[in-house]
Write a protein that holds these residues in place. Structure first.
Motif, PDB file in Angstrom:
ATOM      1  N   GLU A 232       0.808  -1.215   0.000  1.00 25.78           N
ATOM      2  CA  GLU A 232       0.000   0.000   0.000  1.00 25.78           C
ATOM      3  C   GLU A 232       0.847   1.273   0.000  1.00 25.78           C
ATOM      4  OE1 GLU A 232      -2.548  -0.463   3.335  1.00 25.78           O
ATOM      5  OE2 GLU A 232      -3.889  -1.877   2.320  1.00 25.78           O
TER       6      GLU A 232
ATOM      7  N   ASP B 221       4.618   3.399  -4.452  1.00 26.30           N
ATOM      8  CA  ASP B 221       4.147   4.379  -5.426  1.00 26.30           C
ATOM      9  C   ASP B 221       4.651   3.935  -6.795  1.00 26.30           C
ATOM     10  OD1 ASP B 221       3.657   6.514  -7.082  1.00 26.30           O
ATOM     11  OD2 ASP B 221       4.335   8.032  -5.670  1.00 26.30           O
TER      12      ASP B 221
ATOM     13  N   VAL C  40      -2.955   4.665 -15.258  1.00 25.95           N
ATOM     14  CA  VAL C  40      -3.647   3.766 -14.332  1.00 25.95           C
ATOM     15  C   VAL C  40      -5.149   3.858 -14.576  1.00 25.95           C
ATOM     16  CG1 VAL C  40      -1.871   3.905 -12.547  1.00 25.95           C
ATOM     17  CG2 VAL C  40      -3.771   5.550 -12.539  1.00 25.95           C
ATOM     18  N   HIS C  41      -5.871   2.857 -14.092  1.00 20.07           N
ATOM     19  CA  HIS C  41      -7.333   2.798 -14.203  1.00 20.07           C
ATOM     20  C   HIS C  41      -7.928   3.142 -12.844  1.00 20.07           C
ATOM     21  CE1 HIS C  41     -11.168   0.222 -15.091  1.00 20.07           C
ATOM     22  NE2 HIS C  41     -11.358   1.498 -15.363  1.00 20.07           N
ATOM     23  N   GLU C  42      -8.618   4.279 -12.757  1.00 19.79           N
ATOM     24  CA  GLU C  42      -9.210   4.728 -11.502  1.00 19.79           C
ATOM     25  C   GLU C  42     -10.577   5.346 -11.760  1.00 19.79           C
ATOM     26  OE1 GLU C  42      -6.607   7.496  -9.624  1.00 19.79           O
ATOM     27  OE2 GLU C  42      -5.169   5.975  -8.954  1.00 19.79           O
ATOM     28  N   ASP C  43     -11.546   4.992 -10.917  1.00 14.35           N
ATOM     29  CA  ASP C  43     -12.875   5.612 -10.970  1.00 14.35           C
ATOM     30  C   ASP C  43     -13.446   5.631 -12.389  1.00 14.35           C
ATOM     31  OD1 ASP C  43     -12.724   6.130  -8.218  1.00 14.35           O
ATOM     32  OD2 ASP C  43     -11.668   8.020  -8.576  1.00 14.35           O
ATOM     33  N   ASN C  44     -13.369   4.488 -13.058  1.00 14.46           N
ATOM     34  CA  ASN C  44     -13.940   4.309 -14.396  1.00 14.46           C
ATOM     35  C   ASN C  44     -13.249   5.134 -15.475  1.00 14.46           C
ATOM     36  OD1 ASN C  44     -15.989   2.510 -13.456  1.00 14.46           O
ATOM     37  ND2 ASN C  44     -17.148   4.281 -12.718  1.00 14.46           N
ATOM     38  N   GLU C  45     -12.068   5.643 -15.170  1.00 14.77           N
ATOM     39  CA  GLU C  45     -11.287   6.370 -16.161  1.00 14.77           C
ATOM     40  C   GLU C  45      -9.870   5.808 -16.198  1.00 14.77           C
ATOM     41  OE1 GLU C  45     -13.068  10.865 -16.443  1.00 14.77           O
ATOM     42  OE2 GLU C  45     -11.614  10.454 -14.841  1.00 14.77           O
TER      43      GLU C  45
ATOM     44  N   ILE D 224      -0.512   9.299 -15.492  1.00 13.26           N
ATOM     45  CA  ILE D 224       0.033   9.776 -14.219  1.00 13.26           C
ATOM     46  C   ILE D 224       1.505  10.163 -14.341  1.00 13.26           C
ATOM     47  CG2 ILE D 224      -1.627   8.500 -12.826  1.00 13.26           C
ATOM     48  CD1 ILE D 224       0.628   6.453 -12.245  1.00 13.26           C
TER      49      ILE D 224
ATOM     50  N   ILE E 141      -1.599  -3.197 -12.686  1.00 16.94           N
ATOM     51  CA  ILE E 141      -1.866  -2.024 -11.845  1.00 16.94           C
ATOM     52  C   ILE E 141      -1.530  -0.723 -12.590  1.00 16.94           C
ATOM     53  CG2 ILE E 141      -1.745  -3.163  -9.611  1.00 16.94           C
ATOM     54  CD1 ILE E 141       1.282  -1.302 -10.794  1.00 16.94           C
ATOM     55  N   ALA E 142      -0.872  -0.836 -13.724  1.00 19.23           N
ATOM     56  CA  ALA E 142      -0.544   0.327 -14.547  1.00 19.23           C
ATOM     57  C   ALA E 142      -0.152  -0.185 -15.929  1.00 19.23           C
ATOM     58  CB  ALA E 142       0.593   1.135 -13.926  1.00 19.23           C
TER      59      ALA E 142
END
Length: 259
Positions: free
Chosen positions: A72, A75, A99-104, A108, A208-209
């Motif tokens: 966790e 980075d 990265v894939h976050e909140d449907n987007e 980064i 994860i990316a």
């Protein structure tokens, strides 16, 4: 003292294979049972091993908690950045991390091309999910129901004649990406821009990316860009090793150029 620490640490990979009794631990370490017991008790006191009712030892819950805390705090951007810079220096083209976050799917990190003609992009900006190589990689790694759910709720804008036209075509391409382990965008978002990408995996093997190399076709043709695929995949694997302590297998596919 260093020998004691070394012996204690060697117990952990043994127990990762499954529970073991005192005799098995002593035999693996090549020590007397009394020495093995002392080491096990110390690890037990710290929660790193646990003594079961059948007198066998297994890995303790504290070890898993520490591993999760370590993951966790990682980075991926910080770990990946030097590798992105090295990739950029090797090929000269724009390198992205997403990265894939909140449907987007979001960029980064970015290392700019050294050429005066380059693609426009911005860190923090969502990518065009239905065509971008990094998006295909991240969504292809999801479960089949998740992929289908996303595909069915997306719009399919025709950025260019090469854009993905509908959910059926998108799902078919995701299946191909999932199988081959890499993705492209050859003029799907902008006719003059081509891109090739590879996934970065976490400790659980999930993507994860994703990273990509992009270039205008006035600088390099699509065919020439595709020759960079082995380098792109090796870079993604190097980041995976550093982030997760493991790697994916790309053997033949990583050393050949796609047709």
């Amino acid at each position: 003292m260093s020998q004691t620490v070394d012996r204690a640490l060697n117990i952990l990979p043994l127990l990762a294979e499954g529970p073991a009794d005192l005799g098995q631990v002593a035999a693996r370490l090549g020590v007397h049972k009394s020495t093995a017991l002392r080491l096990l008790r110390t690890l037990h006191d710290h929660g790193l091993v646990y003594r079961q009712s059948d007198q066998r030892y297994r890995l303790g819950a504290r070890l898993f908690a520490l591993a999760q805390e370590a993951v966790e705090t990682l980075d991926v951007r910080e770990i990946a950045h030097p590798h992105l810079v090295a990739l950029n220096e090797a090929c000269g083209h724009t390198v992205h991390l997403a990265v894939h976050e909140d449907n987007e799917v979001l960029y980064i990190d970015k290392v700019e091309s050294r050429y005066p003609v380059r693609m426009y992009s911005r860190i923090g900006k969502p990518v065009a999910i239905t065509v971008a190589a990094v998006a295909k990689l991240l969504i292809a790694d999801l479960s089949e129901p998740e992929r289908r759910s996303i595909a069915e709720r997306l719009d399919y804008p025709r950025y260019t004649p090469r854009s993905t036209p509908n959910a059926e075509a998108f799902l078919k391409e995701l299946a191909t990406v999932r199988e081959q382990g890499w993705a492209t965008d050859l003029g799907g978002h902008e006719e003059s821009i081509n891109c090739v990408g590879a996934p970065i995996h976490g400790t659980d093997g999930r993507a994860i990316a994703a990273l990509s190399v992009s270039a205008p076709n006035v600088v390099v043709t699509a065919e020439e860009l595709l020759t960079l695929l082995p380098l792109v995949r090796r870079t993604a694997e190097a980041i995976t090793r550093e982030y997760a302590g493991t790697t994916t297998t790309t053997t033949t596919a990583a050393t050949t150029t796609p047709a």
